[in-house]
Write a protein that holds these residues in place. Sequence first.
Motif, PDB file in Angstrom:
ATOM      1  N   ASP A 115       0.831  -1.213   0.000  1.00 49.89           N
ATOM      2  CA  ASP A 115       0.000   0.000   0.000  1.00 49.89           C
ATOM      3  C   ASP A 115       0.861   1.258   0.000  1.00 49.89           C
ATOM      4  N   TRP A 116       2.029   1.214   0.676  1.00 53.68           N
ATOM      5  CA  TRP A 116       2.944   2.359   0.637  1.00 53.68           C
ATOM      6  C   TRP A 116       3.400   2.617  -0.799  1.00 53.68           C
ATOM      7  N   TYR A 117       3.722   1.543  -1.527  1.00 54.64           N
ATOM      8  CA  TYR A 117       4.156   1.700  -2.913  1.00 54.64           C
ATOM      9  C   TYR A 117       3.053   2.355  -3.745  1.00 54.64           C
ATOM     10  N   LYS A 118       1.816   1.898  -3.549  1.00 53.01           N
ATOM     11  CA  LYS A 118       0.684   2.480  -4.295  1.00 53.01           C
ATOM     12  C   LYS A 118       0.492   3.946  -3.922  1.00 53.01           C
ATOM     13  N   SER A 119       0.627   4.264  -2.631  1.00 54.42           N
ATOM     14  CA  SER A 119       0.449   5.651  -2.179  1.00 54.42           C
ATOM     15  C   SER A 119       1.498   6.566  -2.804  1.00 54.42           C
ATOM     16  N   VAL A 120       2.746   6.090  -2.815  1.00 55.48           N
ATOM     17  CA  VAL A 120       3.823   6.889  -3.410  1.00 55.48           C
ATOM     18  C   VAL A 120       3.545   7.129  -4.892  1.00 55.48           C
ATOM     19  N   ASP A 121       3.154   6.079  -5.606  1.00 57.39           N
ATOM     20  CA  ASP A 121       2.864   6.225  -7.044  1.00 57.39           C
ATOM     21  C   ASP A 121       1.712   7.196  -7.264  1.00 57.39           C
ATOM     22  N   ARG A 122       0.663   7.086  -6.435  1.00 56.29           N
ATOM     23  CA  ARG A 122      -0.484   7.988  -6.582  1.00 56.29           C
ATOM     24  C   ARG A 122      -0.085   9.424  -6.285  1.00 56.29           C
ATOM     25  N   TRP A 123       0.696   9.616  -5.203  1.00 55.10           N
ATOM     26  CA  TRP A 123       1.183  10.954  -4.852  1.00 55.10           C
ATOM     27  C   TRP A 123       1.899  11.593  -6.045  1.00 55.10           C
TER      28      TRP A 123
END
Length: 635
Positions: A437-445
């Motif tokens: 989920d951290w990876y997804k959050s970073v990509d979305r950011w």
Amino acid sequence: MTEFDLFKNQYPFDLLTDEEYEEVFGKAVVKEYSTNEFIIHEDETDDKIDIHFLVSGLAKNIMHRSSGRQLSVRFYYPGDLVGVMILLTSGEMRFSVQALEPVKTLCFERESFLKVMSENTRFSKVVMDGISHLMKSLYDEVKYKSSTTDEQDDRELYKKRADAYMEPPTFIHPDAPIEKAARMLEQQKIEALIVSEDQQSMLGMIGYAQILRAYFENDHRNPVKAYMAEEAYEINEQEFIYDALSYLKHHPTEIIPVLHKDKIVGILRQSSFFTIKNSVYFDLTYRISNATRVSEIKDLAPVYNVRFQQFVESLIKENMFAYDIAELITNYNDRIHKQIVQIAEDEMIAEGHGPPPINYCFLVMGSEGRKEQGFSTDQDNGMILSDYSNSRNKEQIDQYFLAFAKKINGMLDECGFPYCTGGIMAKEDKWRQQVSDWYKSVDRWIEKMDAEEVRDFTIFMDFRPIFGDYSLAYELKKHVTKRVQKSLNLHQLLMKDTLRFRVPLQPFGRISGVGKKRTLNLKKSAIMQIVNAIRIYSMKYGIESINTINRLDSLAEQERFHPRDVENAKTALHRLMLFRLKENLNQLKNDEPLSNDLKLTHMKKDERRSLREALIIAKRLQQVLELSYNRNRVV
């Protein structure tokens, strides 16, 4: 018993008689663990630890260093026994065992297992040989690997020599039995003995690791020379003390022999440094490491502890660079954070929630992450959790870490680290996520960030692990560095956000103050202009360092900044941080609220000149950033 019959002919169980096999397997049960779940946790009480035989899957052992950093020495494969060493050492050797993939084990009743071990010497030898191999791995790890602790020691240590702090050595003859060495260690409360025939020259050293190995192998009546360690780190009596202290910090159970020419004249160990002049830092950090209650830590926190404040003041008087002092303050705060996380873990267990069900890493961000803290600071932290979406206990794991994070943040607030007004804390779902989920959050950011989120991302960019499984943070850091390096839109947003606050320097060098008292916010209007600019350039060139001084050095090494510009930026940071430290110390002495505001009235002429020169450098960096921003916007 038919489900276990296949193990009858499998090594080492084929060494058991039918009666012994029945004793071991009669009460065995099959257990299954999901990826990242703990099979054994180091915080479990002895009566909760079972003996497991790994049937399928892969697991690893985990130990926590005193620094809070997690260390894994070995993996467990199908056919390995887990938990025996912890039980045989009565809990003195403790570590966790975590599933790296879905794992199935046979869980034995430990009393039956240990009874069979005591009666069947061939079976016992196989088990003990495996433990001996693990002990050697653990010892080699402790002896030869650096724990990469980050503490910056009192600069006075660069001037001190070993002979001023050495203690008398304790010798033992190489032909003396292991039992005698064990008694001497216990009686004299020392970590290791010098093995010598003449009490002058050294043949080797023997400590708890070697003695424990001898007892495991039932060799405790054999002579010391059979188990002594022949390679030892040693120091000459006239060498500086700093290297010796650094070694001891990495090897907390070792002693260091001190030599005069080739003769042993003394030893150094942790307690040798208690008499160091200005050893306030070491005394306070020792007390933090041994604190078991939040109230004890609160008394030691920078904003409440007068001795620590006086220590910082003495470093200022010794003309230590302010950014080095800020790093020391951060290291001190790190120790507080680590101990609070450990106390929170202990409380979760005491309250019946048990130890953490999966692996995690506690992060600090912002100025704590960069190691640039003063006395006025609030919380910026988060947590990375191993993936557990497919776990049968997902909801319980969610609730566990929510309660755990709330404890940590509450304890930090009690110890003088106020809650973050922007909510950047581990107790918030956004800042406590699984790895994926951290990876997804970073990509979305990076793909969809707006002006509101850019400030949060700026703080997040400077994250650093301080407790738990550091590999979770390091892998995420690599991902973030690669993504941000390629995102021109993100660079533009970060530059735009930085340019919102102008360096308050007017034409002809006039410094602009705010309000009747003419105050200058050192952090927002000056320090962060330098920090943000250097961060943006570091992102552009793929630099992973997060400390501003380290980032500057990396930019110079890559020939992206001229060495003169790097030195100018360091000088400006030193002066601005020095003003902030002095102002904070005055506020603490006068019981005033802590702030980053510097009062411009009544400043001395040389102070005003020093401030002006630092602001000129900050403004120059801001101008370069603005040119880059405008050029990219036109393109």
